[in-house]
Design a protein around this motif. Structure first.
Motif: not given
Length: 418
Positions: A391, A388, A394, A417, A404-405, A408-409, A401
């Motif tokens: 993230w 992560l 976050q 983030a 979103e993580a 994104a990853c 979240q």
């Protein structure tokens, strides 16, 4: 090639179908020990809730399905396995020969060592025959006691509640579903059930059962006796491996298998609840008795039996449960690992709970209640073992979240983030 599959549940049926596809010229025999067409135990609660008929439990419903595929389905109970001879002994005295064998015999229900637990009016909820007896004896307003509030117990709870009985659940552990929920989650499910009119007693043991007044009387280790018209026992299961005694196969809780799901005896494989194989999270040999694992193991074992070498990544400890409308889920090492971080978000009033467990910056386990939108993403995070990076910080601030993580990853999106 002569393939034999012992066990006519999901693992066995998928294996038989895969063998037929992978080796059209081989013979495939599927042996089940119940006088029923191959069916799914996980469909039994829907039968009890009268959402489906018995045919709805059948894994394949088309008439002549197995015959058209060239799969011989036999009703027999296997008594022993002789790897050196390549034969199975049957309880009726017959034998069946094999070149490759899959053991997919699943589990059997077990009852606690309580005096009176085998009295009339006490049933397991594990087979279609059990379900027929439960349906016969549980009518609206019947006083029913359910022993066990584990994963299976909570599935049975849902079905019994749908039958409009007066239901009491007794669990000896200090919370509901203790193998898939921590205290916060287990207590939340208990409060939810009580709000729905189901009485739940945790940290409570039944010490004896006796016939009384046309029904049953249960003695408890705390408080007075409890009267019931009927008792359903959902206190656990054990893999069906007794018939393997003397076979030379290595067993512990189940049949020990490698990453190709092959046992210690060449040409003999295992899949489903009876297979003790690699755990995705730890690498140790574990049993994960859930239908998705059984299906995947059946498919992979069959491919290897047919000579198509296929590795198994390992089974993920994973449970998703709907208890009277409250969906709960657990994945991987939800209890955390030594030296790892954990974060929780609890909303008791709305029955929502999310817990993430980390090893460095990797999510290795999670719990969720009342948050169905997170289930697929959490599973993806655990199974992908994605790092992560920033993230993680976050998520430690706001575990909600996770979507979103994950994006994104894993997909290199532009989400950043904060």
């Amino acid at each position: 090639m002569n393939y034999v599959v012992v066990g006519a549940g999901p693992a066995g049926v998928i294996a038989a179908e895969t063998l037929r596809q992978a080796d059209p010229s081989g013979s495939v025999t599927l042996i089940g020990d119940e006088p029923e067409p191959p069916y799914s135990r996980m469909a039994i609660p829907y039968l009890l809730a009268e959402e489906i008929g018995e045919e709805g439990t059948h894994l394949r419903r088309a008439r002549g399905y197995y015959e058209e595929l060239g799969i011989e389905v036999r009703n027999a109970r296997v008594s022993n396995v002789s790897p050196n001879d390549g034969t199975l002994g049957l309880e009726d005295g017959g034998t069946v020969g094999f070149d490759k064998l899959l053991i997919a015999t699943g589990s059997r229900a077990v009852r606690p060592p309580v005096p009176g637990v085998d009295l009339p009016g006490i049933e397991n909820c594990w087979t279609l025959a059990d379900a027929r007896r439960i349906a016969e004896h549980t009518k609206p307003e019947s006083r029913v006691v359910l022993l066990g509030a584990g994963f299976i117990g909570c599935i049975v709870l849902e079905a019994l509640a749908a039958r409009k009985v007066k239901l009491t659940v007794i669990e000896m552990a200090d919370r509901m579903v203790p193998r898939m929920m921590d205290h916060t989650g287990g207590d939340m499910i208990k409060r939810w059930c009580r709000n729905q009119g189901v009485e739940v007693l945790t940290s409570t043991q039944v010490t004896g059962i006796e016939a009384a007044g046309g029904g049953l009387r249960l003695a408890l280790d705390a408080g007075g006796p409890m009267e019931a018209d009927f008792v359903v026992c959902a206190t656990g299961v054990q893999p069906n491996i007794g018939f393997l005694e003397g076979s030379g196969l290595e067993t512990e809780a189940g049949v020990l298998v490698d990453r190709h799901l092959q046992s210690s005896q060449p040409g003999i494989y295992a899949a489903g609840d009876v297979a003790q194989g690699p755990d995705f999270s730890t690498g140790r040999q574990e049993i994960h008795a859930i239908q998705p694992t059984a299906v995947e193991q059946g498919r992979i074992a069959a491919l290897n039996m047919a000579g198509r070498e296929t590795g198994y990544r390992g089974s993920l400890s994973m449970n998703v449960l709907n208890t009277l409308g409250l969906v709960s889920s657990s994945f991987g090492l939800w209890m955390g690992v030594d030296g790892g971080d954990q974060v929780e978000a609890v909303d008791n009033e709305r029955f929502r709970y999310l817990r993430l467990a980390f090893e460095e910056d990797v999510v290795v386990g999670a719990l969720a209640l009342g948050l169905t939108q997170h289930v697929g993403v959490i599973r993806g995070l655990v199974q992908s073992r994605v790092r992560l990076g920033r993230w993680k910080d976050q998520l430690m601030r706001d575990p909600h979240q996770v979507m979103e993580a994950y994006l994104a990853c894993t997909q290199n999106t532009a989400v950043g983030a904060g």
